[in-house]
Design a protein around this motif. Structure first.
Motif, PDB file in Angstrom:
ATOM      1  N   SER A  29     -29.235 -46.274  11.446  1.00 20.77           N
ATOM      2  CA  SER A  29     -30.109 -45.133  10.826  1.00 20.77           C
ATOM      3  C   SER A  29     -31.417 -44.637  11.893  1.00 20.77           C
ATOM      4  O   SER A  29     -31.308 -45.096  12.981  1.00 20.77           O
ATOM      5  N   TYR A  30     -31.961 -43.504  11.503  1.00 24.77           N
ATOM      6  CA  TYR A  30     -33.252 -43.047  12.083  1.00 24.77           C
ATOM      7  C   TYR A  30     -33.000 -42.340  13.476  1.00 24.77           C
ATOM      8  O   TYR A  30     -34.304 -42.235  14.104  1.00 24.77           O
ATOM      9  N   GLY A  31     -31.901 -42.205  13.896  1.00 26.37           N
ATOM     10  CA  GLY A  31     -32.003 -41.729  15.234  1.00 26.37           C
ATOM     11  C   GLY A  31     -31.073 -40.755  15.805  1.00 26.37           C
ATOM     12  O   GLY A  31     -31.090 -39.733  14.473  1.00 26.37           O
ATOM     13  N   SER A  32     -30.731 -40.498  16.760  1.00 25.86           N
ATOM     14  CA  SER A  32     -29.864 -39.089  17.218  1.00 25.86           C
ATOM     15  C   SER A  32     -28.631 -39.111  17.163  1.00 25.86           C
ATOM     16  O   SER A  32     -28.042 -38.333  17.962  1.00 25.86           O
ATOM     17  N   LEU A  33     -27.929 -39.750  16.194  1.00 24.54           N
ATOM     18  CA  LEU A  33     -26.544 -39.984  16.255  1.00 24.54           C
ATOM     19  C   LEU A  33     -25.978 -38.481  15.853  1.00 24.54           C
ATOM     20  O   LEU A  33     -26.320 -37.796  14.924  1.00 24.54           O
ATOM     21  N   THR A  34     -25.116 -38.372  16.776  1.00 31.41           N
ATOM     22  CA  THR A  34     -24.255 -37.066  16.591  1.00 31.41           C
ATOM     23  C   THR A  34     -22.591 -37.272  16.126  1.00 31.41           C
ATOM     24  O   THR A  34     -22.235 -38.546  16.233  1.00 31.41           O
ATOM     25  N   ASP A  35     -21.975 -36.378  16.375  1.00 31.26           N
ATOM     26  CA  ASP A  35     -20.273 -36.556  16.126  1.00 31.26           C
ATOM     27  C   ASP A  35     -19.865 -37.604  16.895  1.00 31.26           C
ATOM     28  O   ASP A  35     -18.735 -38.138  16.867  1.00 31.26           O
ATOM     29  N   GLU A  36     -20.393 -37.417  18.262  1.00 27.90           N
ATOM     30  CA  GLU A  36     -19.719 -38.395  19.334  1.00 27.90           C
ATOM     31  C   GLU A  36     -19.974 -39.795  19.109  1.00 27.90           C
ATOM     32  O   GLU A  36     -18.912 -40.752  19.180  1.00 27.90           O
ATOM     33  N   GLY A  37     -21.033 -40.211  18.382  1.00 24.96           N
ATOM     34  CA  GLY A  37     -21.347 -41.527  17.946  1.00 24.96           C
ATOM     35  C   GLY A  37     -20.575 -41.656  16.684  1.00 24.96           C
ATOM     36  O   GLY A  37     -19.959 -42.888  16.579  1.00 24.96           O
ATOM     37  N   GLY A  38     -20.515 -40.816  15.810  1.00 18.71           N
ATOM     38  CA  GLY A  38     -19.682 -40.957  14.744  1.00 18.71           C
ATOM     39  C   GLY A  38     -18.221 -41.297  14.860  1.00 18.71           C
ATOM     40  O   GLY A  38     -17.359 -42.181  14.016  1.00 18.71           O
ATOM     41  N   ASN A  39     -17.532 -40.653  15.883  1.00 17.00           N
ATOM     42  CA  ASN A  39     -16.228 -40.583  16.446  1.00 17.00           C
ATOM     43  C   ASN A  39     -16.045 -42.248  16.746  1.00 17.00           C
ATOM     44  O   ASN A  39     -14.908 -42.838  16.578  1.00 17.00           O
ATOM     45  N   MET A  40     -16.900 -42.816  17.504  1.00 16.74           N
ATOM     46  CA  MET A  40     -16.972 -43.973  18.025  1.00 16.74           C
ATOM     47  C   MET A  40     -16.876 -45.011  16.668  1.00 16.74           C
ATOM     48  O   MET A  40     -16.045 -46.098  16.766  1.00 16.74           O
ATOM     49  N   LEU A  41     -17.807 -44.776  15.684  1.00 20.27           N
ATOM     50  CA  LEU A  41     -17.670 -45.651  14.635  1.00 20.27           C
ATOM     51  C   LEU A  41     -16.423 -45.483  13.783  1.00 20.27           C
ATOM     52  O   LEU A  41     -16.050 -46.729  13.531  1.00 20.27           O
ATOM     53  N   ILE A  77     -28.907 -43.207   7.953  1.00 21.10           N
ATOM     54  CA  ILE A  77     -30.028 -42.490   7.136  1.00 21.10           C
ATOM     55  C   ILE A  77     -30.580 -41.576   8.486  1.00 21.10           C
ATOM     56  O   ILE A  77     -31.336 -42.368   9.362  1.00 21.10           O
ATOM     57  N   HIS A  78     -30.868 -40.357   8.112  1.00 25.13           N
ATOM     58  CA  HIS A  78     -31.345 -39.471   9.442  1.00 25.13           C
ATOM     59  C   HIS A  78     -30.268 -39.597  10.395  1.00 25.13           C
ATOM     60  O   HIS A  78     -30.061 -40.609  10.905  1.00 25.13           O
ATOM     61  N   HIS A  79     -29.740 -38.502  10.655  1.00 24.66           N
ATOM     62  CA  HIS A  79     -28.734 -38.307  11.532  1.00 24.66           C
ATOM     63  C   HIS A  79     -28.456 -36.625  11.892  1.00 24.66           C
ATOM     64  O   HIS A  79     -29.120 -35.800  11.392  1.00 24.66           O
ATOM     65  N   PHE A  80     -27.509 -36.475  13.010  1.00 20.27           N
ATOM     66  CA  PHE A  80     -27.200 -35.115  13.374  1.00 20.27           C
ATOM     67  C   PHE A  80     -25.765 -34.744  13.365  1.00 20.27           C
ATOM     68  O   PHE A  80     -25.327 -34.065  14.088  1.00 20.27           O
ATOM     69  N   LEU A  81     -25.103 -35.634  12.555  1.00 16.25           N
ATOM     70  CA  LEU A  81     -23.729 -35.416  12.296  1.00 16.25           C
ATOM     71  C   LEU A  81     -23.381 -33.961  11.941  1.00 16.25           C
ATOM     72  O   LEU A  81     -24.106 -33.354  11.074  1.00 16.25           O
ATOM     73  N   SER A  82     -22.534 -33.219  12.239  1.00 22.63           N
ATOM     74  CA  SER A  82     -21.879 -31.820  11.954  1.00 22.63           C
ATOM     75  C   SER A  82     -21.393 -31.932  10.268  1.00 22.63           C
ATOM     76  O   SER A  82     -21.083 -33.199   9.958  1.00 22.63           O
ATOM     77  N   ASP A  83     -21.391 -31.043   9.793  1.00 21.59           N
ATOM     78  CA  ASP A  83     -20.538 -31.166   8.339  1.00 21.59           C
ATOM     79  C   ASP A  83     -19.179 -31.803   8.647  1.00 21.59           C
ATOM     80  O   ASP A  83     -18.882 -32.684   7.605  1.00 21.59           O
ATOM     81  N   GLN A  84     -18.472 -31.366   9.498  1.00 19.64           N
ATOM     82  CA  GLN A  84     -17.130 -31.926   9.835  1.00 19.64           C
ATOM     83  C   GLN A  84     -17.036 -33.103  10.159  1.00 19.64           C
ATOM     84  O   GLN A  84     -16.641 -34.118   9.723  1.00 19.64           O
ATOM     85  N   LEU A 111     -24.833 -42.340   3.882  1.00 18.89           N
ATOM     86  CA  LEU A 111     -24.857 -41.204   4.779  1.00 18.89           C
ATOM     87  C   LEU A 111     -25.986 -40.188   4.181  1.00 18.89           C
ATOM     88  O   LEU A 111     -25.469 -39.508   3.282  1.00 18.89           O
ATOM     89  N   GLU A 112     -27.112 -40.207   4.707  1.00 20.63           N
ATOM     90  CA  GLU A 112     -28.146 -39.439   4.136  1.00 20.63           C
ATOM     91  C   GLU A 112     -29.119 -38.815   5.215  1.00 20.63           C
ATOM     92  O   GLU A 112     -29.026 -39.253   6.312  1.00 20.63           O
ATOM     93  N   ASP A 113     -29.823 -37.821   4.794  1.00 17.50           N
ATOM     94  CA  ASP A 113     -30.865 -37.341   5.454  1.00 17.50           C
ATOM     95  C   ASP A 113     -30.380 -36.423   6.698  1.00 17.50           C
ATOM     96  O   ASP A 113     -30.880 -36.878   7.796  1.00 17.50           O
ATOM     97  N   LYS A 114     -29.339 -35.494   6.767  1.00 19.13           N
ATOM     98  CA  LYS A 114     -28.891 -34.583   7.867  1.00 19.13           C
ATOM     99  C   LYS A 114     -30.021 -33.917   8.413  1.00 19.13           C
ATOM    100  O   LYS A 114     -30.644 -33.016   7.598  1.00 19.13           O
TER     101      LYS A 114
END
Length: 290
Positions: free
Chosen positions: A217-229, A245-252, A270-273
């Protein structure tokens, strides 16, 4: 349920000019409820942003260890930003605390300025959390070399270099490689502007096949990190819960992460976009820095 009490001074008490960390620990020791407590939470002790660090509190705990031998949970620095910005909290040296409170099961520290953990050796600690805007390498190394055979939960706010983090991705990789926490089930590596890179390090660490809860949580996670997860956690049946919690993922990216991991039975929080600052050169920020 354990009996807990928070000790703190409000602004009016501080303004009178006679409150400090020294009077705080004296007040705690004089409290008739102290023998009944299992958790002590220490909030604002006067002017924690100034020369008044919490060393008097730590030293008195050590010197009077018998009076605190029943305390299982300790939180030092529980303040919100109106009381004191996290980067302003002046902490202290906890080196002698480990031996003085062998019964302690949970330790939470907020603030990293002048924070020292020393050589950590403790047979009963189950939960260690450090909340800060920047985690110094000296503190990371103390945790890396710690002897904590019962540790179940480790939650670290990495932060940024402007507020105390003087390491890099390799510092976290070394922490996860060299540490030895055989009972760890909850790992939180959070609050970083390089969250994607840290996610990659965590997913390649030995703990990913051991833990049940992963918190990024609380960082600069984007779709790149989401795909790795998604790619890694789909193969990790031991991980039952993912917290972001607190992320920069796109809606997709949000939808993909949630649907693919929930499909294998994983709980996904998954919260606080957030939205990046700037259009041409987007900036992805950590939640807690100053």
């Amino acid at each position: 349920m354990e009996k807990s009490k928070k000790y703190f001074y409000d602004y009016d008490e501080y303004e009178k000019g006679d409150k400090s960390s020294a009077t705080m620990i004296s007040d705690i020791m004089a409290d008739p409820e102290l023998p009944e407590l299992e958790e002590v939470i220490i909030g604002c002790w006067g002017a924690p942003w100034d020369s008044d660090d919490c060393q008097d509190i730590i030293d008195t705990l050590v010197e009077n260890k018998d009076k605190f031998s029943h305390i299982k949970s300790l939180f030092v620095g529980d303040m919100d930003y109106e009381e004191c910005e996290v980067s302003w909290i002046v902490q202290g040296d906890y080196s002698k605390l480990w031996a003085a409170l062998p019964q302690l099961e949970k330790l939470t520290i907020k603030g990293s300025s002048e924070l020292e953990l020393g050589t950590i050796q403790h047979d009963n600690l189950k939960d260690l959390e450090i909340i800060c805007g920047g985690l110094p390498v000296t503190v990371i190394e103390s945790i890396q070399n710690a002897t904590l055979p019962q540790l179940e939960r480790l939650m670290l706010y990495i932060g940024v270099d402007e507020y105390g983090f003087d390491g890099d991705v390799d510092s976290i990789q070394e922490l996860l490689e060299k540490s030895n926490f055989p009972k760890l089930t909850y790992l939180g590596i959070t609050d970083s502007e390089m969250q994607n890179e840290l996610v990659e390090v965590v997913l390649n660490s030995k703990y990913i096949k051991q833990i049940e809860v992963l918190d990024v949580s609380y960082g600069s996670l984007t779709d790149e990190g989401g795909n790795m997860l998604i790619e890694t956690l789909k193969e990790c049946s031991n991980v039952k819960k993912l917290i972001i919690i607190h992320h920069f993922l796109s809606d997709q990216g949000e939808q993909k992460l949630r649907s693919e991991l929930e499909a294998i039975g994983m709980e996904v929080i998954l919260e606080d976009k957030q939205c990046a600052d700037g259009d041409d050169d987007p900036y992805y920020y950590a939640m807690l820095t100053e």
